[in-house]
Design a protein around this motif. Structure first.
Motif, PDB file in Angstrom:
ATOM      1  N   ARG A 139       4.949  -6.147   1.621  1.00 24.03           N
ATOM      2  CA  ARG A 139       4.722  -5.558   2.947  1.00 24.03           C
ATOM      3  C   ARG A 139       5.068  -6.511   4.097  1.00 24.03           C
ATOM      4  O   ARG A 139       4.697  -6.276   5.225  1.00 24.03           O
ATOM      5  CB  ARG A 139       3.301  -5.035   3.086  1.00 24.03           C
ATOM      6  CG  ARG A 139       2.985  -3.950   2.079  1.00 24.03           C
ATOM      7  CD  ARG A 139       1.658  -3.306   2.348  1.00 24.03           C
ATOM      8  NE  ARG A 139       1.486  -2.237   1.404  1.00 24.03           N
ATOM      9  CZ  ARG A 139       0.450  -2.139   0.586  1.00 24.03           C
ATOM     10  NH1 ARG A 139      -0.517  -3.009   0.619  1.00 24.03           N
ATOM     11  NH2 ARG A 139       0.373  -1.126  -0.254  1.00 24.03           N
ATOM     12  N   TYR A 140       5.770  -7.602   3.762  1.00 29.72           N
ATOM     13  CA  TYR A 140       6.203  -8.553   4.790  1.00 29.72           C
ATOM     14  C   TYR A 140       7.667  -8.904   4.587  1.00 29.72           C
ATOM     15  O   TYR A 140       8.186  -8.873   3.477  1.00 29.72           O
ATOM     16  CB  TYR A 140       5.352  -9.824   4.758  1.00 29.72           C
ATOM     17  CG  TYR A 140       3.971  -9.581   5.300  1.00 29.72           C
ATOM     18  CD1 TYR A 140       3.692  -9.780   6.648  1.00 29.72           C
ATOM     19  CD2 TYR A 140       2.950  -9.114   4.473  1.00 29.72           C
ATOM     20  CE1 TYR A 140       2.431  -9.523   7.162  1.00 29.72           C
ATOM     21  CE2 TYR A 140       1.695  -8.862   4.969  1.00 29.72           C
ATOM     22  CZ  TYR A 140       1.438  -9.068   6.319  1.00 29.72           C
ATOM     23  OH  TYR A 140       0.200  -8.808   6.822  1.00 29.72           O
ATOM     24  N   SER A 141       8.313  -9.246   5.664  1.00 33.78           N
ATOM     25  CA  SER A 141       9.728  -9.587   5.670  1.00 33.78           C
ATOM     26  C   SER A 141       9.884 -11.051   6.073  1.00 33.78           C
ATOM     27  O   SER A 141       9.189 -11.535   6.972  1.00 33.78           O
ATOM     28  CB  SER A 141      10.459  -8.694   6.674  1.00 33.78           C
ATOM     29  OG  SER A 141      11.810  -9.062   6.764  1.00 33.78           O
ATOM     30  N   CYS A 152       6.322  -5.454   7.702  1.00 32.63           N
ATOM     31  CA  CYS A 152       7.446  -4.513   7.622  1.00 32.63           C
ATOM     32  C   CYS A 152       7.413  -3.527   8.785  1.00 32.63           C
ATOM     33  O   CYS A 152       8.470  -3.107   9.268  1.00 32.63           O
ATOM     34  CB  CYS A 152       7.430  -3.766   6.290  1.00 32.63           C
ATOM     35  SG  CYS A 152       7.921  -4.810   4.901  1.00 32.63           S
ATOM     36  N   THR A 153       6.221  -3.158   9.261  1.00 33.64           N
ATOM     37  CA  THR A 153       6.152  -2.234  10.404  1.00 33.64           C
ATOM     38  C   THR A 153       6.735  -2.873  11.657  1.00 33.64           C
ATOM     39  O   THR A 153       7.296  -2.186  12.500  1.00 33.64           O
ATOM     40  CB  THR A 153       4.705  -1.770  10.681  1.00 33.64           C
ATOM     41  OG1 THR A 153       3.888  -2.906  10.919  1.00 33.64           O
ATOM     42  CG2 THR A 153       4.149  -0.975   9.511  1.00 33.64           C
ATOM     43  N   GLU A 154       6.640  -4.176  11.783  1.00 24.61           N
ATOM     44  CA  GLU A 154       7.211  -4.887  12.932  1.00 24.61           C
ATOM     45  C   GLU A 154       8.679  -5.236  12.693  1.00 24.61           C
ATOM     46  O   GLU A 154       9.504  -5.156  13.604  1.00 24.61           O
ATOM     47  CB  GLU A 154       6.413  -6.170  13.199  1.00 24.61           C
ATOM     48  CG  GLU A 154       6.792  -6.890  14.466  1.00 24.61           C
ATOM     49  CD  GLU A 154       5.960  -8.150  14.674  1.00 24.61           C
ATOM     50  OE1 GLU A 154       6.487  -9.090  15.287  1.00 24.61           O
ATOM     51  OE2 GLU A 154       4.794  -8.205  14.222  1.00 24.61           O
ATOM     52  N   ALA A 155       9.023  -5.616  11.453  1.00 26.47           N
ATOM     53  CA  ALA A 155      10.388  -6.055  11.139  1.00 26.47           C
ATOM     54  C   ALA A 155      11.372  -4.893  11.013  1.00 26.47           C
ATOM     55  O   ALA A 155      12.561  -5.060  11.299  1.00 26.47           O
ATOM     56  CB  ALA A 155      10.396  -6.861   9.844  1.00 26.47           C
ATOM     57  N   ALA A 156      10.893  -3.704  10.605  1.00 23.02           N
ATOM     58  CA  ALA A 156      11.790  -2.539  10.433  1.00 23.02           C
ATOM     59  C   ALA A 156      11.385  -1.440  11.421  1.00 23.02           C
ATOM     60  O   ALA A 156      12.029  -1.261  12.447  1.00 23.02           O
ATOM     61  CB  ALA A 156      11.751  -2.032   9.000  1.00 23.02           C
ATOM     62  N   PHE A 157      10.307  -0.697  11.099  1.00 19.12           N
ATOM     63  CA  PHE A 157       9.802   0.354  11.993  1.00 19.12           C
ATOM     64  C   PHE A 157       8.412   0.764  11.525  1.00 19.12           C
ATOM     65  O   PHE A 157       7.985   0.423  10.422  1.00 19.12           O
ATOM     66  CB  PHE A 157      10.740   1.564  12.052  1.00 19.12           C
ATOM     67  CG  PHE A 157      11.156   2.109  10.710  1.00 19.12           C
ATOM     68  CD1 PHE A 157      10.317   2.919   9.960  1.00 19.12           C
ATOM     69  CD2 PHE A 157      12.417   1.812  10.203  1.00 19.12           C
ATOM     70  CE1 PHE A 157      10.703   3.425   8.731  1.00 19.12           C
ATOM     71  CE2 PHE A 157      12.812   2.312   8.964  1.00 19.12           C
ATOM     72  CZ  PHE A 157      11.957   3.113   8.223  1.00 19.12           C
ATOM     73  N   ASP A 158       7.690   1.517  12.380  1.00 17.85           N
ATOM     74  CA  ASP A 158       6.338   1.980  12.050  1.00 17.85           C
ATOM     75  C   ASP A 158       6.352   2.750  10.736  1.00 17.85           C
ATOM     76  O   ASP A 158       7.320   3.456  10.431  1.00 17.85           O
ATOM     77  CB  ASP A 158       5.787   2.886  13.160  1.00 17.85           C
ATOM     78  CG  ASP A 158       5.387   2.093  14.398  1.00 17.85           C
ATOM     79  OD1 ASP A 158       5.270   0.854  14.300  1.00 17.85           O
ATOM     80  OD2 ASP A 158       5.208   2.717  15.467  1.00 17.85           O
ATOM     81  N   ASN A 159       5.281   2.626   9.973  1.00 21.46           N
ATOM     82  CA  ASN A 159       5.081   3.295   8.694  1.00 21.46           C
ATOM     83  C   ASN A 159       6.004   2.792   7.588  1.00 21.46           C
ATOM     84  O   ASN A 159       6.131   3.422   6.545  1.00 21.46           O
ATOM     85  CB  ASN A 159       5.188   4.812   8.827  1.00 21.46           C
ATOM     86  CG  ASN A 159       4.113   5.347   9.763  1.00 21.46           C
ATOM     87  OD1 ASN A 159       2.951   4.966   9.636  1.00 21.46           O
ATOM     88  ND2 ASN A 159       4.501   6.182  10.711  1.00 21.46           N
ATOM     89  N   CYS A 160       6.663   1.670   7.802  1.00 20.49           N
ATOM     90  CA  CYS A 160       7.461   1.052   6.733  1.00 20.49           C
ATOM     91  C   CYS A 160       6.508   0.220   5.882  1.00 20.49           C
ATOM     92  O   CYS A 160       5.799  -0.648   6.383  1.00 20.49           O
ATOM     93  CB  CYS A 160       8.571   0.168   7.319  1.00 20.49           C
ATOM     94  SG  CYS A 160       9.569  -0.618   6.028  1.00 20.49           S
ATOM     95  N   THR A 176      12.579  -0.283   2.616  1.00 22.48           N
ATOM     96  CA  THR A 176      12.876   0.153   1.248  1.00 22.48           C
ATOM     97  C   THR A 176      11.837   1.149   0.722  1.00 22.48           C
ATOM     98  O   THR A 176      12.076   1.809  -0.278  1.00 22.48           O
ATOM     99  CB  THR A 176      12.985  -1.056   0.294  1.00 22.48           C
ATOM    100  OG1 THR A 176      11.748  -1.800   0.343  1.00 22.48           O
ATOM    101  CG2 THR A 176      14.154  -1.957   0.674  1.00 22.48           C
ATOM    102  N   ALA A 177      10.680   1.264   1.393  1.00 16.66           N
ATOM    103  CA  ALA A 177       9.667   2.231   1.018  1.00 16.66           C
ATOM    104  C   ALA A 177       8.755   2.502   2.217  1.00 16.66           C
ATOM    105  O   ALA A 177       8.283   1.569   2.863  1.00 16.66           O
ATOM    106  CB  ALA A 177       8.835   1.735  -0.164  1.00 16.66           C
ATOM    107  N   CYS A 178       8.537   3.791   2.478  1.00 14.20           N
ATOM    108  CA  CYS A 178       7.680   4.176   3.606  1.00 14.20           C
ATOM    109  C   CYS A 178       6.243   4.316   3.134  1.00 14.20           C
ATOM    110  O   CYS A 178       5.977   4.459   1.936  1.00 14.20           O
ATOM    111  CB  CYS A 178       8.145   5.496   4.184  1.00 14.20           C
ATOM    112  SG  CYS A 178       9.762   5.385   4.983  1.00 14.20           S
ATOM    113  N   SER A 179       5.310   4.291   4.070  1.00 20.56           N
ATOM    114  CA  SER A 179       3.909   4.537   3.758  1.00 20.56           C
ATOM    115  C   SER A 179       3.775   5.978   3.281  1.00 20.56           C
ATOM    116  O   SER A 179       4.610   6.837   3.626  1.00 20.56           O
ATOM    117  CB  SER A 179       3.046   4.324   5.012  1.00 20.56           C
ATOM    118  OG  SER A 179       3.183   3.011   5.480  1.00 20.56           O
ATOM    119  N   SER A 180       2.743   6.289   2.510  1.00 20.88           N
ATOM    120  CA  SER A 180       2.598   7.645   2.004  1.00 20.88           C
ATOM    121  C   SER A 180       2.432   8.623   3.167  1.00 20.88           C
ATOM    122  O   SER A 180       1.822   8.310   4.183  1.00 20.88           O
ATOM    123  CB  SER A 180       1.422   7.758   1.044  1.00 20.88           C
ATOM    124  OG  SER A 180       0.223   7.485   1.714  1.00 20.88           O
TER     125      SER A 180
END
Length: 181
Positions: A139-141, A152-160, A176-180
């Protein structure tokens, strides 16, 4: 002994009948014990897993360490403690240097001591006090240069939920995977 089984001495892993002394003597001792005169097993010096008699003529009952326990290393004939958070160390002319650290720590290539990886970093490297992350937690980049781990929400987009390392050219991570949901 004469077709009968005799018990091995205390702290003895394997033993045999010695016809010269007409007694049961140890062949190998349990961990942290060494064979002394008379075939008995005696405790090794402190923090020592395997030991033996260095000079059987001069000192038949004086055990010296051959292999130290985990987180200890031989230093001038005794087992000395490794530095904090160090799993394996070695003696370098009287100074204990770390060779392998516990999870979440890295050996500083200059100081040879364990330094902590920063928050959300799984594995890191260190040199002269500068810590660089090589792999972030889930969950971190990994930021460009390895100096931080960004969610990942900061590095890619919300709910990542899961993402790649940050790309130097775009300064963004690929989700590579979104939150449910």
């Amino acid at each position: 002994n004469n077709g009968q089984c005799d018990e091995c001495p205390e702290n003895c892993e394997t033993c045999e009948w010695d016809t010269d002394s007409s007694a049961v003597v140890c062949s190998t001792c349990d961990t942290e014990y060494g064979i002394i005169s008379g075939g008995a097993c005696a405790p090794c010096p402190g923090n020592c897993d395997e030991c033996s008699v260095a000079d059987s003529d001069a000192a038949p009952d004086l055990l010296t360490c051959d292999t130290c326990s985990a987180a200890y290393a031989k230093n001038e004939g005794v087992c000395a403690a490794c530095s904090s958070n160090c799993l394996k160390c070695s003696d370098d002319e009287g100074t204990m240097e770390c060779d392998e650290c516990k999870t979440g720590y890295a050996v500083d290539s200059v100081t040879k001591e364990c330094v902590s990886c920063f928050t959300n970093c799984d594995t890191c490297t260190a040199s002269n006090g500068v810590v660089k992350c090589t792999e972030c937690n889930d969950r971190y980049s990994l930021a460009v240069g390895g100096l931080s781990c960004i969610s990942c929400t900061e590095a890619a987009f919300d709910n990542c939920n899961l993402c790649s390392d940050i790309d130097a050219a775009t300064e963004k991570a690929t989700c590579t995977a979104c939150s449910s949901g």
